[in-house]
Design a protein around this motif. Structure first.
Motif, short mmCIF file in Angstrom:
data_model
loop_
_atom_site.label_atom_id
_atom_site.label_comp_id
_atom_site.label_asym_id
_atom_site.label_seq_id
_atom_site.Cartn_x
_atom_site.Cartn_y
_atom_site.Cartn_z
N ASP A 26 0.86 -1.22 -0.01
CA ASP A 26 -0.06 0.03 0.13
C ASP A 26 0.83 1.24 -0.16
O ASP A 26 1.89 1.32 0.28
CB ASP A 26 -0.97 0.07 1.00
N PHE A 27 0.24 2.41 -0.25
CA PHE A 27 1.06 3.69 -0.53
C PHE A 27 0.46 4.65 0.56
O PHE A 27 -0.98 4.92 0.51
CB PHE A 27 1.01 4.07 -1.79
N ARG A 28 0.97 5.22 1.61
CA ARG A 28 0.69 6.06 2.43
C ARG A 28 1.36 7.63 2.32
O ARG A 28 2.32 7.84 1.89
CB ARG A 28 0.89 5.57 3.68
N VAL A 29 0.27 8.56 2.79
CA VAL A 29 0.87 9.82 3.01
C VAL A 29 0.63 10.17 4.43
O VAL A 29 -0.53 9.92 5.18
CB VAL A 29 -0.10 11.00 2.32
N ARG A 30 1.83 10.29 5.42
CA ARG A 30 1.77 10.55 6.63
C ARG A 30 1.03 9.26 7.28
O ARG A 30 -0.10 9.54 8.35
CB ARG A 30 1.22 11.90 7.19
N ASN A 31 1.11 8.05 7.05
CA ASN A 31 0.45 6.98 7.53
C ASN A 31 -1.10 6.65 7.37
O ASN A 31 -1.58 6.04 7.71
CB ASN A 31 0.90 6.67 9.17
N LYS A 32 -1.48 7.50 6.25
CA LYS A 32 -2.99 7.25 5.85
C LYS A 32 -2.73 6.76 4.41
O LYS A 32 -2.13 7.07 3.52
CB LYS A 32 -3.51 8.59 5.64
N ILE A 33 -3.56 5.42 4.18
CA ILE A 33 -3.43 4.94 2.97
C ILE A 33 -4.13 5.61 1.88
O ILE A 33 -5.30 6.09 2.09
CB ILE A 33 -4.07 3.48 3.14
N MET A 34 -3.52 5.84 0.94
CA MET A 34 -4.07 6.46 -0.31
C MET A 34 -4.27 5.68 -1.50
O MET A 34 -4.75 5.80 -2.53
CB MET A 34 -3.17 7.82 -0.83
N ALA A 35 -3.69 4.40 -1.57
CA ALA A 35 -3.65 3.52 -2.86
C ALA A 35 -3.22 2.13 -2.25
O ALA A 35 -2.20 1.98 -1.43
CB ALA A 35 -2.83 3.96 -3.82
N ASN A 36 -3.82 1.06 -2.70
CA ASN A 36 -3.43 -0.36 -2.51
C ASN A 36 -3.01 -1.05 -3.91
O ASN A 36 -3.61 -0.79 -4.95
CB ASN A 36 -4.60 -1.20 -2.04
N LEU A 37 -2.06 -1.90 -3.81
CA LEU A 37 -1.74 -2.56 -5.18
C LEU A 37 -1.89 -4.10 -4.99
O LEU A 37 -1.47 -4.66 -3.86
CB LEU A 37 -0.19 -2.35 -5.49
N VAL A 93 -3.67 11.18 -8.29
CA VAL A 93 -3.44 12.41 -7.57
C VAL A 93 -4.68 12.96 -6.66
O VAL A 93 -4.40 13.38 -5.42
CB VAL A 93 -3.08 13.45 -8.51
N ASP A 94 -5.70 12.58 -7.06
CA ASP A 94 -6.79 12.93 -6.45
C ASP A 94 -7.08 12.25 -5.23
O ASP A 94 -7.45 12.78 -4.11
CB ASP A 94 -8.30 12.70 -7.50
N SER A 95 -6.83 10.64 -5.20
CA SER A 95 -6.53 9.98 -4.11
C SER A 95 -5.76 10.57 -3.13
O SER A 95 -5.66 10.64 -1.74
CB SER A 95 -6.25 8.57 -4.16
N TRP A 96 -4.46 11.08 -3.67
CA TRP A 96 -3.42 11.51 -2.69
C TRP A 96 -4.08 12.77 -1.96
O TRP A 96 -3.71 12.90 -0.61
CB TRP A 96 -2.35 12.01 -3.36
N ARG A 97 -4.77 13.50 -2.51
CA ARG A 97 -5.20 14.74 -2.16
C ARG A 97 -6.40 14.59 -0.94
O ARG A 97 -6.60 15.23 0.05
CB ARG A 97 -5.88 15.92 -3.12
N ARG A 98 -6.85 13.24 -1.24
CA ARG A 98 -8.16 13.26 -0.25
C ARG A 98 -7.54 12.67 1.15
O ARG A 98 -8.30 12.80 2.32
CB ARG A 98 -9.10 12.01 -0.92
#
Length: 124
Positions: A26-37, A93-98
């Motif tokens: 998974d991919f996170r921004v400050r420990n919040k998941i923004m995408a899973n692979l 990018v939209d998911s990252w912003r969310r």
């Protein structure tokens, strides 16, 4: 979009790191998941607005689907093999912003992310 292209793009976003969630990357921004692979299924799951999610799924082209109960929160599955790479990037990018704190949004605006279609930097 290949897994390598996906990883390179998502990790180019400010403060995004790769981790693990239920045995999958998974991919996170400050420990919040923004995408899973899901490498086995060839897809990713990202967080979108419910209206965007509905519009994508209703297109009926098979590139977008709902991941069970998590879909009620905007999580949407994207088939990396059939969705257009530019659209995938836009949705990432939209998911990252969310999930990213607003204080990071300025970094995204200033940060050049890789345009993997022609190896030139581009803004999202």
């Amino acid at each position: 979009m290949t897994f390598e292209e996906f990883r390179a793009f998502v990790l180019s976003l400010p403060e995004t790191v790769e981790a693990q969630h239920h045995g999958s990357p998974d991919f996170r921004v400050r420990n919040k998941i923004m995408a899973n692979l899901d490498e086995t299924a060839g897809c990713i799951t990202v967080k979108l607005s419910l209206s965007d999610q509905q519009a994508l799924v209703q297109r009926g082209d098979g590139s977008f689907s709902l991941p069970g109960g998590w879909s009620k929160f905007g999580w949407t599955t994207i088939d990396l093999r059939t969705a257009a790479p530019d659209e995938i990037k836009e949705l990432i990018v939209d998911s990252w912003r969310r999930v990213a704190p607003r204080e990071l949004w300025k970094q995204l605006a200033e940060h050049e992310v890789m345009d993997l279609s022609d190896d030139h930097p581009a803004r999202p």
